[in-house]
Design a protein around this motif. Structure first.
Motif, mmCIF file in Angstrom:
data_model
loop_
_atom_site.group_PDB
_atom_site.id
_atom_site.type_symbol
_atom_site.label_atom_id
_atom_site.label_comp_id
_atom_site.label_asym_id
_atom_site.label_seq_id
_atom_site.Cartn_x
_atom_site.Cartn_y
_atom_site.Cartn_z
ATOM 1 N N LEU A 294 0.832 -1.202 0.000
ATOM 2 C CA LEU A 294 0.000 0.000 0.000
ATOM 3 C C LEU A 294 0.867 1.252 0.000
ATOM 4 C CD1 LEU A 294 -2.792 1.327 0.185
ATOM 5 C CD2 LEU A 294 -2.643 1.100 2.679
ATOM 6 N N ALA A 295 1.974 1.220 0.761
ATOM 7 C CA ALA A 295 2.874 2.376 0.778
ATOM 8 C C ALA A 295 3.510 2.584 -0.598
ATOM 9 C CB ALA A 295 3.941 2.191 1.851
ATOM 10 N N ASP A 296 3.845 1.509 -1.292
ATOM 11 C CA ASP A 296 4.450 1.642 -2.620
ATOM 12 C C ASP A 296 3.517 2.354 -3.585
ATOM 13 O OD1 ASP A 296 6.687 0.362 -1.690
ATOM 14 O OD2 ASP A 296 6.086 -1.623 -2.410
ATOM 15 N N THR A 297 2.214 2.065 -3.490
ATOM 16 C CA THR A 297 1.265 2.703 -4.406
ATOM 17 C C THR A 297 1.175 4.201 -4.170
ATOM 18 O OG1 THR A 297 -0.612 2.318 -2.913
ATOM 19 C CG2 THR A 297 -0.086 0.583 -4.517
ATOM 20 N N ARG A 298 1.576 4.669 -2.993
ATOM 21 C CA ARG A 298 1.521 6.098 -2.678
ATOM 22 C C ARG A 298 2.916 6.729 -2.663
ATOM 23 N NH1 ARG A 298 -3.257 7.914 -0.821
ATOM 24 N NH2 ARG A 298 -2.230 9.603 0.341
ATOM 25 N N ARG A 299 3.856 6.017 -3.290
ATOM 26 C CA ARG A 299 5.236 6.507 -3.417
ATOM 27 C C ARG A 299 5.833 6.812 -2.030
ATOM 28 N NH1 ARG A 299 5.421 11.292 -5.957
ATOM 29 N NH2 ARG A 299 3.193 11.687 -5.724
ATOM 30 N N GLN A 300 5.666 5.861 -1.139
ATOM 31 C CA GLN A 300 6.199 5.973 0.212
ATOM 32 C C GLN A 300 7.082 4.770 0.511
ATOM 33 O OE1 GLN A 300 2.395 6.043 2.116
ATOM 34 N NE2 GLN A 300 2.359 8.282 2.368
ATOM 35 N N THR A 301 8.085 5.000 1.359
ATOM 36 C CA THR A 301 9.014 3.948 1.749
ATOM 37 C C THR A 301 8.957 3.768 3.259
ATOM 38 O OG1 THR A 301 10.479 4.540 -0.083
ATOM 39 C CG2 THR A 301 11.406 3.177 1.676
ATOM 40 N N LEU A 302 8.904 2.509 3.696
ATOM 41 C CA LEU A 302 8.877 2.224 5.132
ATOM 42 C C LEU A 302 10.289 1.921 5.607
ATOM 43 C CD1 LEU A 302 5.724 -0.101 5.394
ATOM 44 C CD2 LEU A 302 5.860 2.389 5.589
ATOM 45 N N ALA A 303 10.750 2.655 6.615
ATOM 46 C CA ALA A 303 12.064 2.440 7.227
ATOM 47 C C ALA A 303 11.845 2.056 8.677
ATOM 48 C CB ALA A 303 12.920 3.702 7.116
ATOM 49 N N VAL A 304 12.073 0.778 8.998
ATOM 50 C CA VAL A 304 11.777 0.250 10.340
ATOM 51 C C VAL A 304 13.069 -0.100 11.039
ATOM 52 C CG1 VAL A 304 10.584 -1.534 11.639
ATOM 53 C CG2 VAL A 304 9.563 -0.656 9.536
ATOM 54 N N GLN A 305 13.224 0.398 12.264
ATOM 55 C CA GLN A 305 14.377 0.059 13.102
ATOM 56 C C GLN A 305 13.862 -0.339 14.485
ATOM 57 O OE1 GLN A 305 17.138 3.316 13.241
ATOM 58 N NE2 GLN A 305 17.890 2.988 11.166
ATOM 59 N N ALA A 306 14.384 -1.444 15.003
ATOM 60 C CA ALA A 306 13.980 -1.913 16.339
ATOM 61 C C ALA A 306 15.190 -2.507 17.025
ATOM 62 C CB ALA A 306 12.864 -2.944 16.235
ATOM 63 N N THR A 307 15.334 -2.217 18.284
ATOM 64 C CA THR A 307 16.430 -2.787 19.070
ATOM 65 C C THR A 307 16.294 -4.305 19.084
ATOM 66 O OG1 THR A 307 16.435 -0.819 20.464
ATOM 67 C CG2 THR A 307 17.541 -2.778 21.312
ATOM 68 N N PRO A 308 17.358 -5.034 18.765
ATOM 69 C CA PRO A 308 17.261 -6.503 18.721
ATOM 70 C C PRO A 308 16.789 -7.067 20.066
ATOM 71 C CG PRO A 308 19.303 -5.763 17.717
ATOM 72 C CD PRO A 308 18.692 -4.549 18.341
ATOM 73 N N GLY A 309 15.882 -8.021 19.996
ATOM 74 C CA GLY A 309 15.366 -8.685 21.198
ATOM 75 C C GLY A 309 14.455 -7.816 22.044
#
Length: 406
Positions: A294-309
């Motif tokens: 859905l984000a691709d269709t709106r020319r958006q990029t998801l950048a996800v960062q999470a501390t491991p564990g």
């Protein structure tokens, strides 16, 4: 309203009853006092006559007095005065209907005697009552009339005030007006009544508002996935191997599941589990995979960062519901660019750009509902806009932050 009595009638009747009972009580006390005084005068006369008796044979008695040696007195007198010591007085009615006061005495020569005083014609109080009772009835009626007039005068102000309070309660536009009335009301009971009515009204309005919020959330959350599910099922009928249709159907199912869990938590009073945990990394990865197309269709990029564990002290369905709705809101209402999601032990920060032609921003779950949902688990939610960016922040309250661990 048939069969009901108004306040003025109730108060008037109670006032009349009070006045009559009070008058009857005072009348009884007055009669008792008169009888005591009358008996006192009679006993004093009896004592004075007994003081002049020196010898039984030569005693001179006034009219209506009789003197008997105790051992020769009539049996009726001896029985009635049995056990009475010298100086004792008793009053009673004889068999011949005479009412007498009898004194047990002892002469200077040591002779015991009974001095009888016939007071049948001396009972002035009884005679007066026999003549005055019609007037007493008239006085009681007059007293009841005066009490009724006084009650009308005394209770009219209270009755008007009560009617005014009822009119204010019925005609107040909002609970705040009733609270102002309660603050200015001088009578404590009326003030408390107005305050309770305002609180009840406010609680009802709050319950209705919460119900509307929940229904609005259901309408928003269920409409889109149901439509997507119907479309996907239609495509799968034509091609059971259509992977994109299967993916859309899976996303619709997941969103419906999250919505149902959220509604259950919002509508119930069940205490949240104290040991709830969710793995943040897999949760965010699943949401990125779900909403990436859905984000691709709106020319958006998801950048996800999470501390491991990383784990949060939240049930997984609650965390997934709030983050998913925040992410969907960023995609649907945000502009083209990068949507960044950064998860740490201190919570989550999500940033997305505003569109060039920014209209009214939304939030799928509804910000108040999401705040209520998180508040049950000791978390907070905030949303701010600054410099073309929208920031969504989830964080545990300080008292519960010790439950978040890496």
């Amino acid at each position: 309203m048939s069969g009901k009595r108004n306040l003025s009638q109730v108060l008037a009747r109670q006032w009349i009853a009070f006045a009559l009972v009070l008058a009857a009580g005072f009348s009884a006390m007055t009669l008792l006092l008169l009888f005591v005084l009358e008996d006192g005068f009679i006993d004093d006369r009896l004592g004075n006559v007994a003081g002049g008796i020196v010898d039984l044979e030569s005693a001179r008695l006034p009219d209506r007095f009789e003197l008997h040696a105790r051992e020769h007195a009539p049996a009726e007198l001896r029985q009635a005065m049995h056990g009475r010591r010298p100086g004792g007085i008793r009053e009673f009615r004889l068999a011949d209907d005479r009412y007498v006061h009898v004194l047990a005495g002892r002469s200077p020569a040591g002779e015991d005697y009974l001095l009888v005083y016939d007071v049948s014609n001396q009972l002035r109080v009884n005679q007066a009552l026999a003549r005055a009772w019609p007037w007493l009835v008239v006085m009681a009626v007059a007293l009841a009339l005066v009490a009724w007039l006084l009650s009308r005068w005394l209770v009219s102000r209270i009755s008007r005030r009560a009617r005014g309070l009822i009119e204010h309660i019925g005609g107040s536009p909002d609970p705040g007006t009733l609270k102002s009335l309660a603050a200015t009301e001088e009578i404590a009971e009326f003030s408390q009544l107005a305050h309770l009515a305002a609180e009840s009204w406010g609680a009802r309005l709050q319950a209705l508002a919460l119900e509307r919020e929940t229904l609005a959330f259901l309408g928003h959350e269920l409409r889109t996935p149901l439509q997507s599910a119907r479309t996907s099922l239609a495509l799968l009928k034509d091609d059971p191997h259509d992977q994109r249709a299967w993916n859309r159907l899976q996303r619709a199912h997941d969103r419906l599941l999250r919505a149902s869990h959220s509604v259950l938590w919002l509508a119930s009073d069940i205490e949240p589990p104290v040991d709830a945990r969710c793995a943040v990394g897999p949760l965010l990865a699943g949401l990125a995979e779900e909403f990436g197309p859905l984000a691709d269709t709106r020319r958006q990029t998801l950048a996800v960062q999470a501390t491991p564990g990383l784990e949060w002290a939240l049930p997984e369905d609650i965390a997934e519901t709030v983050v998913a709705n925040g992410l969907l809101n960023a995609i649907q209402h945000g502009g083209a660019g990068t949507i960044s999601i950064d998860a740490t032990p201190d919570g989550l920060q999500m940033h997305n750009p505003l569109p060039v032609d920014a209209g009214p921003a939304g939030f799928g779950l509804g910000l108040p509902l999401a705040e209520r949902l998180l508040a049950r688990f000791g978390w907070t939610l905030s949303r701010t806009e600054a410099e073309g960016q929208v920031e969504l922040r989830l964080a545990p309250r300080p008292s519960r932050s010790r439950r978040t661990r890496r």
